[in-house]
Design an enzyme around this catalytic site. Structure first.
Site, PDB file in Angstrom:
ATOM      1  CG  ASP A  32      10.615 -11.458   2.466  1.00 43.99           C
ATOM      2  OD1 ASP A  32       9.998 -10.725   1.666  1.00 43.99           O
ATOM      3  OD2 ASP A  32      11.863 -11.507   2.515  1.00 43.99           O
ATOM      4  N   GLY A  78      10.458  -0.308   2.992  1.00 52.07           N
ATOM      5  CA  GLY A  78       9.380  -1.270   3.222  1.00 52.07           C
ATOM      6  C   GLY A  78       9.385  -2.412   2.225  1.00 52.07           C
ATOM      7  CG  ASP A  91       8.986   0.179  -3.643  1.00 44.98           C
ATOM      8  OD1 ASP A  91       9.270  -0.600  -4.568  1.00 44.98           O
ATOM      9  OD2 ASP A  91       8.845   1.409  -3.793  1.00 44.98           O
ATOM     10  CB  SER A 145      -1.990   2.023   2.184  1.00 44.45           C
ATOM     11  OG  SER A 145      -1.998   2.609   0.902  1.00 44.45           O
ATOM     12  N   GLY A 193       2.037   0.553   5.945  1.00 41.34           N
ATOM     13  CA  GLY A 193       3.327   0.871   6.548  1.00 41.34           C
ATOM     14  C   GLY A 193       3.537   2.369   6.563  1.00 41.34           C
ATOM     15  CB  VAL A 194       5.840   4.470   4.539  1.00 39.49           C
ATOM     16  CG1 VAL A 194       6.075   5.941   4.279  1.00 39.49           C
ATOM     17  CG2 VAL A 194       7.145   3.778   4.876  1.00 39.49           C
ATOM     18  CE1 TYR A 195       3.474   6.578   0.657  1.00 40.86           C
ATOM     19  CE2 TYR A 195       1.962   5.376  -0.730  1.00 40.86           C
ATOM     20  CZ  TYR A 195       3.069   6.182  -0.598  1.00 40.86           C
ATOM     21  OH  TYR A 195       3.754   6.592  -1.721  1.00 40.86           O
TER      22      TYR A 195
HETATM   23  N1  APR Z   1       6.967  -8.791   2.751  1.00 39.67           N
HETATM   24  C1  APR Z   1       5.672  -8.545   3.062  1.00 39.67           C
HETATM   25  N2  APR Z   1       5.247  -7.414   3.643  1.00 39.67           N
HETATM   26  C2  APR Z   1       6.193  -6.494   3.954  1.00 39.67           C
HETATM   27  C3  APR Z   1       7.568  -6.669   3.663  1.00 39.67           C
HETATM   28  C4  APR Z   1       7.935  -7.888   3.036  1.00 39.67           C
HETATM   29  N3  APR Z   1       9.210  -8.147   2.732  1.00 39.67           N
HETATM   30  N4  APR Z   1       8.234  -5.563   4.095  1.00 39.67           N
HETATM   31  C5  APR Z   1       7.321  -4.737   4.631  1.00 39.67           C
HETATM   32  N5  APR Z   1       6.098  -5.292   4.551  1.00 39.67           N
HETATM   33  C6  APR Z   1       4.795  -4.775   5.016  1.00 39.67           C
HETATM   34  C7  APR Z   1       4.816  -3.685   6.055  1.00 39.67           C
HETATM   35  O1  APR Z   1       5.034  -4.235   7.347  1.00 39.67           O
HETATM   36  C8  APR Z   1       3.415  -3.117   5.899  1.00 39.67           C
HETATM   37  O2  APR Z   1       2.464  -3.913   6.621  1.00 39.67           O
HETATM   38  O3  APR Z   1       4.132  -4.170   3.913  1.00 39.67           O
HETATM   39  C9  APR Z   1       3.129  -3.289   4.406  1.00 39.67           C
HETATM   40  C10 APR Z   1       3.162  -2.011   3.592  1.00 39.67           C
HETATM   41  O4  APR Z   1       4.147  -1.153   4.133  1.00 39.67           O
HETATM   42  P1  APR Z   1       5.091  -0.230   3.229  1.00 39.67           P
HETATM   43  O5  APR Z   1       6.081  -1.085   2.501  1.00 39.67           O
HETATM   44  O6  APR Z   1       5.604   0.863   4.078  1.00 39.67           O
HETATM   45  O7  APR Z   1       4.067   0.329   2.071  1.00 39.67           O
HETATM   46  P2  APR Z   1       3.035   1.561   2.105  1.00 39.67           P
HETATM   47  O8  APR Z   1       2.499   1.846   3.450  1.00 39.67           O
HETATM   48  O9  APR Z   1       2.054   1.267   0.982  1.00 39.67           O
HETATM   49  O10 APR Z   1       3.911   2.800   1.700  1.00 39.67           O
HETATM   50  C11 APR Z   1       4.422   2.902   0.399  1.00 39.67           C
HETATM   51  O11 APR Z   1       6.644   3.309   1.157  1.00 39.67           O
HETATM   52  O12 APR Z   1       8.663   2.322   0.734  1.00 39.67           O
HETATM   53  C12 APR Z   1       7.811   3.271   0.322  1.00 39.67           C
HETATM   54  O13 APR Z   1       8.228   3.359  -2.034  1.00 39.67           O
HETATM   55  C13 APR Z   1       7.255   3.073  -1.068  1.00 39.67           C
HETATM   56  O14 APR Z   1       6.703   5.373  -1.014  1.00 39.67           O
HETATM   57  C14 APR Z   1       6.169   4.074  -0.979  1.00 39.67           C
HETATM   58  C15 APR Z   1       5.589   3.856   0.397  1.00 39.67           C
END
Ligand code: APR
Length: 170
Positions: free
Chosen positions: A9, A31, A33, A122, A124-126
């Protein structure tokens, strides 16, 4: 330069700055964020809210960065960036993702920080494929030659950590 891959984390890391994979509004999300906002406390949202909009609803464009304090985090700063949404790979995604890493490292150097941790921006959600994103991250980190900044690539899953380690070996 010193690069470390850690699984876990990012909000727990005792580094000078952690990077947030944010939305253009900088007003939080899910995620990493969401995790960063929860761990930093409500002052982080207030600090983001007062950052000027560069266009309606946009405080940070894709590839740009904005800096806030870390508030209740162990990290002193949060460097917010907005990664690209994956659209198949032929829409400039790699260049935009590279800009996130390059600008974050540049800001960290400018603030004379000695340690910075990145999530897999990028990925995760992206929807950015982890292997391709890892290759971009590693290439930028090597190219920036920020010798005084220790860089941690913080992976939330073993699969992501494996992809990053493979990218570091190639
Ligand atoms: N620590 C480290 N990595 C994490 C954590 C954490 N606590 N939580 C999630 N992740 C990882 C996810 O598993 C993924 O590999 O961070 C990576 C990025 O995923 P997302 O958080 O979904 O970010 P992203 O793909 O860049 O999408 C951004 O998601 O939450 C929204 O506000 C954000 O709209 C924006 C979008």
């Amino acid at each position: 330069m010193w690069i470390e891959v850690v699984e876990g984390d990012i909000t727990r890391l005792e580094v000078d700055a952690i990077v947030n994979a944010a939305a253009p509004s900088l007003l939080g999300g899910g995620g990493v964020d969401g995790a960063i906002h929860r761990a930093a406390g409500p002052r982080l949202l207030e600090a983001c809210r007062v950052l000027p909009e560069v266009s309606p609803g946009v405080r940070c464009r894709v590839g740009d960065v904005r800096v806030t304090p870390g508030f209740d985090l162990p990290a002193r700063y949060v460097i917010h960036t907005v990664g690209p949404i994956w659209r198949g790979g032929n829409h400039g995604e790699a260049g935009e993702l590279a800009a996130c890493y390059r600008h974050a490292i540049r800001v960290a150097s400018g603030l004379e920080l000695t340690s910075i941790a990145f999530p897999a921006i990028s990925c995760g959600v992206y929807g950015y494929p982890v292997a391709a994103a890892s290759a971009v991250a590693v290439a930028v980190i090597h190219a920036t030659q920020a010798r005084d900044v220790a860089i941690t690539l913080c992976c939330y899953s073993p699969e992501t950590a494996d992809a990053v380690r493979r990218a570091l070996l190639t």
